[in-house]
Motif scaffolding. Structure first.
Motif, PDB file in Angstrom:
ATOM      1  N   VAL A 112      21.318  23.245 -30.263  1.00  0.00           N
ATOM      2  CA  VAL A 112      20.305  23.834 -29.390  1.00  0.00           C
ATOM      3  C   VAL A 112      20.185  25.338 -29.593  1.00  0.00           C
ATOM      4  CG1 VAL A 112      19.673  24.275 -26.995  1.00  0.00           C
ATOM      5  CG2 VAL A 112      20.537  22.036 -27.649  1.00  0.00           C
ATOM      6  N   VAL A 143      15.614  20.274 -24.625  1.00  0.00           N
ATOM      7  CA  VAL A 143      14.527  19.497 -25.237  1.00  0.00           C
ATOM      8  C   VAL A 143      13.334  20.422 -25.499  1.00  0.00           C
ATOM      9  CG1 VAL A 143      12.929  17.559 -24.937  1.00  0.00           C
ATOM     10  CG2 VAL A 143      15.276  17.398 -24.069  1.00  0.00           C
ATOM     11  N   ILE A 144      12.715  20.269 -26.654  1.00  0.00           N
ATOM     12  CA  ILE A 144      11.588  21.122 -27.023  1.00  0.00           C
ATOM     13  C   ILE A 144      10.441  20.946 -26.030  1.00  0.00           C
ATOM     14  CG2 ILE A 144       9.857  21.626 -28.792  1.00  0.00           C
ATOM     15  CD1 ILE A 144      11.895  20.614 -30.864  1.00  0.00           C
ATOM     16  N   CYS A 200       4.728  19.928 -25.415  1.00  0.00           N
ATOM     17  CA  CYS A 200       5.237  18.632 -25.874  1.00  0.00           C
ATOM     18  C   CYS A 200       5.435  17.644 -24.728  1.00  0.00           C
ATOM     19  CB  CYS A 200       6.553  18.823 -26.623  1.00  0.00           C
ATOM     20  SG  CYS A 200       6.417  19.829 -28.117  1.00  0.00           S
ATOM     21  N   TYR A 242      10.398  16.935 -37.398  1.00  0.00           N
ATOM     22  CA  TYR A 242      10.793  17.054 -36.000  1.00  0.00           C
ATOM     23  C   TYR A 242      12.152  16.408 -35.755  1.00  0.00           C
ATOM     24  CZ  TYR A 242       6.809  19.250 -33.708  1.00  0.00           C
ATOM     25  OH  TYR A 242       5.883  20.165 -33.274  1.00  0.00           O
ATOM     26  N   GLN A 243      12.429  15.299 -36.447  1.00  0.00           N
ATOM     27  CA  GLN A 243      13.736  14.656 -36.307  1.00  0.00           C
ATOM     28  C   GLN A 243      14.849  15.588 -36.772  1.00  0.00           C
ATOM     29  OE1 GLN A 243      13.172  11.075 -38.628  1.00  0.00           O
ATOM     30  NE2 GLN A 243      12.465   9.885 -36.878  1.00  0.00           N
ATOM     31  N   VAL A 298       9.452  26.634 -32.324  1.00  0.00           N
ATOM     32  CA  VAL A 298       9.791  26.379 -30.920  1.00  0.00           C
ATOM     33  C   VAL A 298       9.811  27.702 -30.170  1.00  0.00           C
ATOM     34  CG1 VAL A 298      11.545  25.527 -29.319  1.00  0.00           C
ATOM     35  CG2 VAL A 298      11.180  24.359 -31.513  1.00  0.00           C
ATOM     36  N   GLU A 315      15.198  18.460 -34.158  1.00  0.00           N
ATOM     37  CA  GLU A 315      15.827  18.034 -32.914  1.00  0.00           C
ATOM     38  C   GLU A 315      17.315  17.733 -33.101  1.00  0.00           C
ATOM     39  OE1 GLU A 315      13.308  14.780 -31.957  1.00  0.00           O
ATOM     40  OE2 GLU A 315      11.807  16.016 -30.934  1.00  0.00           O
ATOM     41  N   LEU A 359      12.433  25.823 -24.674  1.00  0.00           N
ATOM     42  CA  LEU A 359      13.187  24.583 -24.467  1.00  0.00           C
ATOM     43  C   LEU A 359      13.361  24.380 -22.967  1.00  0.00           C
ATOM     44  CD1 LEU A 359      16.027  25.265 -27.068  1.00  0.00           C
ATOM     45  CD2 LEU A 359      14.113  23.697 -27.393  1.00  0.00           C
ATOM     46  N   VAL A 411      17.905  26.170 -32.734  1.00  0.00           N
ATOM     47  CA  VAL A 411      16.557  25.609 -32.901  1.00  0.00           C
ATOM     48  C   VAL A 411      15.480  26.675 -33.069  1.00  0.00           C
ATOM     49  CG1 VAL A 411      14.735  24.293 -31.746  1.00  0.00           C
ATOM     50  CG2 VAL A 411      17.076  23.448 -31.726  1.00  0.00           C
TER      51      VAL A 411
END
Length: 208
Positions: free
Chosen positions: A65, A103-104, A6, A57-58, A95, A61, A98, A68
């Motif tokens: 954490v 963050v992914i 990503c 994705y929203q 995922v 995210e 991270l 996820v």
């Protein structure tokens, strides 16, 4: 099976299993990214896939954490094979890494040919495989500004062929008010006329 970075927006791994069924190669993905796949997605599905994926994705995210990696995204859409026929594809994304800020970074993506009807619409949901919970992505939720109940009501009447004066008489509001609602509908759906508005609304399931 694919692994997507990503951060660099590139595939760092692609398996070659069954790619030849679609006239694709590993090199296509490693060098060109998503483009080879998007070229084979049914034209009516492309915009909806982008919208639902963005929404999914929203939601992903926004999760804590530490949770996820317990979720995967599931997308269903139509994909053209080497014979030129569209088959239904199920894509599962998860995922796998991270960064230090949560963050992914890396996503694992697995594609399967689905036995479902190729005429079925795009569908997406988020699945928590630890708890067995599912969050379905409503396409209507992908609008930046959703239609109001009155706007949806007017759009249904437009779909039924009623003109502004007829809608005005039916709802007991002025023609000017109807036209203001019409323009708001066009703006929210990013269209220029009533026919386009009805077509977009059908795709998004706004009449359901």
């Amino acid at each position: 099976m694919f692994v997507f970075d990503c951060f660099t927006h590139k595939f760092v791994y692609a398996s070659d299993i069954a790619l030849d069924l679609f006239g694709l190669t590993v090199e296509d993905f490693l060098k060109k990214g998503h483009d080879p796949a998007f070229d084979l997605i049914h034209p009516d599905d492309v915009e909806l896939i982008v919208l639902t994926r963005k929404k999914a994705y929203q939601l992903l995210e926004a999760l804590p954490v530490e949770e996820v990696k317990e979720y995967k995204l599931v997308h269903e859409f139509r994909f053209r094979n080497i014979q030129g026929n569209y088959v239904r594809i199920t894509e599962q994304e998860q995922v796998i890494e991270l960064d230090s800020d949560g963050v992914i970074r890396l996503m694992l993506s697995v594609f399967n040919i689905d036995a479902g009807d190729a005429k079925e619409p795009v569908r997406s949901h988020i699945y928590n495989f630890k708890k067995g919970e599912q969050i379905f992505i409503e396409l209507s939720d992908t609008l930046e500004e959703p239609l109001t109940l009155r706007e949806t009501e007017i759009l249904k009447l437009i779909r039924n062929g009623l003109l502004s004066k007829e809608i005005s008489d039916r709802l007991g509001i002025s023609v000017n008010t109807v036209n203001v609602h019409r323009q708001n509908i066009f703006n929210k759906l990013n269209v220029e006329n009533a026919m386009e508005a009805v077509n977009v609304a059908l795709k998004l399931g706004l009449f359901n």
